[in-house]
Design an enzyme around this catalytic site. Sequence first.
Site, mmCIF file in Angstrom:
data_model
loop_
_atom_site.group_PDB
_atom_site.id
_atom_site.type_symbol
_atom_site.label_atom_id
_atom_site.label_comp_id
_atom_site.label_asym_id
_atom_site.label_seq_id
_atom_site.Cartn_x
_atom_site.Cartn_y
_atom_site.Cartn_z
ATOM 1 N N HIS A 161 -23.185 -46.583 -13.471
ATOM 2 C CA HIS A 161 -22.048 -47.262 -12.822
ATOM 3 C C HIS A 161 -21.045 -46.239 -12.276
ATOM 4 C CE1 HIS A 161 -23.410 -50.960 -14.967
ATOM 5 N NE2 HIS A 161 -23.688 -50.081 -15.918
ATOM 6 N N SER A 282 -12.874 -29.657 11.308
ATOM 7 C CA SER A 282 -12.106 -30.717 11.964
ATOM 8 C C SER A 282 -11.436 -30.127 13.195
ATOM 9 C CB SER A 282 -11.054 -31.248 10.996
ATOM 10 O OG SER A 282 -9.963 -31.800 11.701
ATOM 11 N N LYS A 288 -10.150 -28.058 7.062
ATOM 12 C CA LYS A 288 -11.224 -28.969 6.647
ATOM 13 C C LYS A 288 -12.613 -28.359 6.688
ATOM 14 C CE LYS A 288 -11.346 -32.697 5.591
ATOM 15 N NZ LYS A 288 -11.298 -33.999 6.248
ATOM 16 N N GLU A 295 -23.429 -36.982 5.453
ATOM 17 C CA GLU A 295 -22.933 -38.223 6.062
ATOM 18 C C GLU A 295 -23.901 -38.739 7.124
ATOM 19 O OE1 GLU A 295 -18.574 -38.013 7.003
ATOM 20 O OE2 GLU A 295 -18.784 -36.152 5.900
#
Length: 466
Positions: A161, A282, A288, A295
């Site tokens: 979980h 970024s 970043k 992704e």
Amino acid sequence: MAQSNDALWGGRFATGPADAMAALSKSTHFDWRLALYDLRGTAAHIKDLNQAGLLTDEELAVLDKAVKELAKRVETGSFKPRAEEEDVHAALERGLIEIAGNEAGAKVRAGRSRNDQIATLIRLYMLDAADALESWLLDYIDALSSKAEEYMGVSMAGRTHLQHAQPILLSHHLAAHAWPQVRNLQRIEDFRKRAKKSPYGSAALAGNSFGMDVDMIAQELGFSSTTENSLDATSSRDLVAEFSFILSLVAIDLSRFAEEIIAWATLDFGYLRLSDEFSTGSSMMPQKKNPDVAELARGKSGRIIGNLTGLLATLKALPLAYNRDLQEDKEPLFDSVDSLALLMPAFIGMVRTMEFDRSRLEATATDGYSLATDVAEWLVKQGVAFREAHEITGQLVQFCEQKGAGLQELSDEEYQGISRHLKPEIRKVLTLSSSIESKTGPGGTSSKQVIEQLVQLRKLTGKGKK
Ligand code: ARG
């Protein structure tokens, strides 16, 4: 649009198709990638026509040379389909006639149809794609196994979980992502058995009447046998769905690890660092570093599942035999293969170059009272029934939580205050390594078992320790 003089049909039509009809019908822009498979089919087919007495030896020789020449031109890009050509088959027949002349070239279509041709080509394409997929998967399993070997002995929080559950070895976790891909390799192997049957000679739907030796064609094309039913062979695409399902599972399994990588690379987790080579920045925030490979793996898995479900919907309720709906099988299949062809090398590179923070993983391995189950199991070994042991341990956790202490940090009196069964020796099981090393059952997280599964993975991939 006027019907091209080279079109594969037209005799019974007074006019050519309307522009809108031709545009809808056309598949050349995506089925052209099957051109070389179609020419391999033609090379075998003309031999068969010759054996059946439908082509003279001279015609065979002319055509055989022409097929080879056309294949060369297709490969180098000097032969291309014309804008008005409906599909790969039409363009290649024109090409063959251009080289071999109309006399021999016009005889080639006897005994075959685009229906058995395309059913054959899609199988040949998938068999090659299956080989490519197999080698990416072996490489990926090797990357996971190498990482697992590199970090052998490092513990971390195992989760259910997404909550801290019980400590495990990082190598155990990494190997857990290899096994679904091992099963995908087995699925590919099984798929090959069914895909290796040649539909050639099934013709449009009813089979051919020329007494052609379809076994010979099957053999020439690398199939192991021929299909059993010409209606089924020309109209079923369950194999395309099956292969698309395997591609989907591969992507889904990557996406599961991808999701963890995205989380683990955050400051909050701090478990791993991705290499600069397999991260992006970024355009606005100079600091970043983003896990875009992971992704995109997550994103592309959605797209690949979509390709499968779209295809299934296309196939639903199609009557026998060939229907033009079946032309819609190719783009989703190609897209799924192309997507994995882009994704897998990047994903493998990301895994090979990622670095774990050993101390962060170990420091958080026992957070959230994740040794509580070890306490309960120790109590069981002392003769306490599990129900009671669970209850006692629950009370211990509650006490520690209120006190803000770890399970191993209570005094003898405090343990005794909770239960007479909680003897001071309990502290012995309350260590990370004792918890991990106690899981000696098959497939468990003890180092002996994890090393054993890494040996098994190495055997399966046939690659030695790097
Ligand atoms: N382009 C077609 C396909 O992909 C090839 C078969 C066409 N057959 C036909 N009868 N129009 O399915």
